[in-house]
Write a protein that holds these residues in place. Structure first.
Motif, mmCIF file in Angstrom:
data_model
loop_
_atom_site.group_PDB
_atom_site.id
_atom_site.type_symbol
_atom_site.label_atom_id
_atom_site.label_comp_id
_atom_site.label_asym_id
_atom_site.label_seq_id
_atom_site.Cartn_x
_atom_site.Cartn_y
_atom_site.Cartn_z
ATOM 1 N N TYR A 77 0.825 -1.210 0.000
ATOM 2 C CA TYR A 77 0.000 0.000 0.000
ATOM 3 C C TYR A 77 0.859 1.259 0.000
ATOM 4 O O TYR A 77 0.585 2.202 -0.748
ATOM 5 C CB TYR A 77 -0.941 0.012 1.205
ATOM 6 N N LEU A 78 1.892 1.280 0.825
ATOM 7 C CA LEU A 78 2.729 2.481 0.921
ATOM 8 C C LEU A 78 3.485 2.752 -0.379
ATOM 9 O O LEU A 78 3.536 3.897 -0.851
ATOM 10 C CB LEU A 78 3.705 2.344 2.090
ATOM 11 N N SER A 99 1.160 3.874 -3.081
ATOM 12 C CA SER A 99 0.634 5.224 -2.872
ATOM 13 C C SER A 99 1.519 6.318 -3.446
ATOM 14 O O SER A 99 1.119 7.488 -3.450
ATOM 15 C CB SER A 99 0.434 5.487 -1.372
ATOM 16 N N GLY A 103 -3.286 1.030 -3.148
ATOM 17 C CA GLY A 103 -2.601 2.270 -2.800
ATOM 18 C C GLY A 103 -2.545 3.234 -3.964
ATOM 19 O O GLY A 103 -2.667 4.448 -3.785
ATOM 20 N N HIS A 104 -2.389 2.698 -5.164
ATOM 21 C CA HIS A 104 -2.375 3.547 -6.359
ATOM 22 C C HIS A 104 -3.725 4.233 -6.557
ATOM 23 O O HIS A 104 -3.788 5.407 -6.942
ATOM 24 C CB HIS A 104 -2.039 2.696 -7.586
ATOM 25 N N PRO A 117 -4.221 6.730 -2.796
ATOM 26 C CA PRO A 117 -2.884 6.989 -2.232
ATOM 27 C C PRO A 117 -2.924 7.899 -1.005
ATOM 28 O O PRO A 117 -3.490 8.992 -1.046
ATOM 29 C CB PRO A 117 -2.150 7.673 -3.393
#
Length: 211
Positions: free
Chosen positions: A18-19, A22, A97-98, A101
């Motif tokens: 996720y990070l 993002s 995440g994309h 974000p």
């Protein structure tokens, strides 16, 4: 009673994915090289298609490549330091995440490039099966050439990858992740689906522009 190691790895993989997912490369490239916030133009999405419409082909290619690579990086980190079985979840959450974000106010893209990053990383780290990437990519290109709509091609590719993965493995976690990815892509394209239905969806134009 502690958390099972596999579940713990999946949780860690999801956070890493996720990070990294993002990171808004369309926003970074737009502001750094073009002094433009792509969210204020076109569809407002932080993806390769909108970057192409607003900034041109070079920006689009750069954004797409980086969006693919950030997923592969996330999955690769997890496969190397944790385990390959958890890397597919890093890929899925990189796509999430994309789309949402944390570094860009939760306003992201539509998971098209990150879907192919998911497939590429799964082909490398989880299944060692290049057709996992090539089959959905082939469907994407055929639909794109026929109808000239990235949205429609993306939806077909998303459904194809879920079907393909469901057929080639009994690994429930991978099947679930691929289905969730397909759902994510379709959900992010609901406005496009409505425009396709009423005949107002935009055709690919930036592929022929020189900027």
């Amino acid at each position: 009673m502690g958390i099972h190691p596999l579940y713990l790895n999946i949780i860690i993989a999801s956070i890493i994915g996720y990070l990294l997912g993002s990171i808004p490369f369309a926003l970074v490239i737009g502001k750094l090289f073009y002094n433009t916030d792509v969210r204020e133009y076109g569809s407002g999405n932080l993806g390769g298609s909108n970057a192409g419409r607003v900034l041109g082909k070079k920006a689009a290619i750069s954004v797409i490549a980086l969006d693919v690579l950030k997923v592969v990086l996330a999955a690769g980190i997890v496969a190397y330091f944790l385990e390959p079985a958890a890397s597919i979840w890093a890929g899925l959450f990189a796509a999430i995440g994309h789309c949402y974000p944390i570094f860009a106010g939760f306003r992201g893209g539509k998971a098209v490039a990150t879907m192919f990053g998911f497939l590429l990383s799964s082909a490398i780290f989880t299944f060692q099966d290049p057709w996992m990437l090539f089959v959905p990519l082939g469907v994407f290109l055929v639909i794109l050439l026929l109808f000239k709509m990235v949205s429609l091609a993306s939806i077909f590719a998303a459904v194809t990858q879920a079907i393909y993965i469901s057929f080639i493995t009994e690994y429930t976690s991978a099947i679930v992740a691929s289905i969730l990815l397909a759902v994510l892509v379709i959900f992010r394209h609901i406005p496009n689906i409505k425009r396709i239905a009423n005949g107002t969806e935009a055709k690919v134009g930036w592929l022929t522009k020189n900027k």
